[in-house]
Design a protein around this motif. Structure first.
Motif, PDB file in Angstrom:
ATOM      1  N   GLN A   1      16.554 -13.130   1.583  1.00  0.00           N
ATOM      2  CA  GLN A   1      15.718 -12.971   0.394  1.00  0.00           C
ATOM      3  C   GLN A   1      16.358 -13.547  -0.853  1.00  0.00           C
ATOM      4  N   VAL A   2      15.500 -13.971  -1.776  1.00  0.00           N
ATOM      5  CA  VAL A   2      15.920 -14.336  -3.118  1.00  0.00           C
ATOM      6  C   VAL A   2      15.632 -13.128  -4.011  1.00  0.00           C
ATOM      7  N   VAL A   3      16.566 -12.836  -4.926  1.00  0.00           N
ATOM      8  CA  VAL A   3      16.470 -11.686  -5.812  1.00  0.00           C
ATOM      9  C   VAL A   3      16.417 -12.184  -7.253  1.00  0.00           C
ATOM     10  N   VAL A   4      15.508 -11.632  -8.038  1.00  0.00           N
ATOM     11  CA  VAL A   4      15.457 -11.956  -9.463  1.00  0.00           C
ATOM     12  C   VAL A   4      16.254 -10.891 -10.206  1.00  0.00           C
ATOM     13  N   SER A   5      17.293 -11.340 -10.886  1.00  0.00           N
ATOM     14  CA  SER A   5      18.175 -10.439 -11.618  1.00  0.00           C
ATOM     15  C   SER A   5      18.509 -11.085 -12.966  1.00  0.00           C
ATOM     16  N   PRO A   6      17.601 -10.948 -13.952  1.00  0.00           N
ATOM     17  CA  PRO A   6      17.746 -11.696 -15.201  1.00  0.00           C
ATOM     18  C   PRO A   6      18.967 -11.367 -16.048  1.00  0.00           C
TER      19      PRO A   6
END
Length: 142
Positions: free
Chosen positions: A42-47
């Motif tokens: 998975q790709v995770v969005v962690s701004p």
């Protein structure tokens, strides 16, 4: 998000996450279980953190299925581009769909939603510019 007592806030939108894969990803089906998705890369969005937790990290743990985060990106735009060109799956806000390069995956459990809020200090509550910007935010987010 914890908002201090001297801060005012206003709801802009309420949205939910959708699990998505690239159109060419042959490892996914239109309906899958949480366990199956947790085992996929998975790709995770962690701004703000640049780590591998992301917004639905705790949800996976609560389901008893820690996920296989392989890549962390700072924006949902970057996540969409990555997912569309790789075999990674990910979670994006439903407002970013439809997208011709992605296909949604229905899961056997409800994915948590989230609120987007505007926050300002109480001393700005009566400022005409601040009021105008807040009203504009609410209008464009509908």
């Amino acid at each position: 998000l914890h908002v201090r007592s001297r801060r005012q806030r206003q709801m802009c939108i309420r949205d939910s996450y959708v699990c998505v894969a690239g159109k060419a990803n042959e490892a996914v089906r239109s309906t899958m279980s949480v366990a199956e998705i947790a085992d996929m890369p998975q790709v995770v969005v962690s701004p703000s953190r640049g780590d591998f937790t992301g917004a639905v990290h705790r949800w996976f743990e609560d389901q008893g299925h820690p996920r296989q985060a392989m890549l962390s990106v700072p924006t949902f735009t970057a996540a969409k581009a990555t997912i569309s060109e790789t075999d990674l799956v990910g979670f994006i806000p439903s407002r970013l769909l439809p997208d011709d390069s992605l296909r949604p995956i229905e899961l056997n459990a409800e994915i948590p939603g989230f609120d987007v809020i505007a926050v300002w200090h109480q001393r700005s509550s009566q400022d005409p510019l601040n009021i105008w910007i807040r009203d504009l935010l609410v209008q464009v987010s509908r």
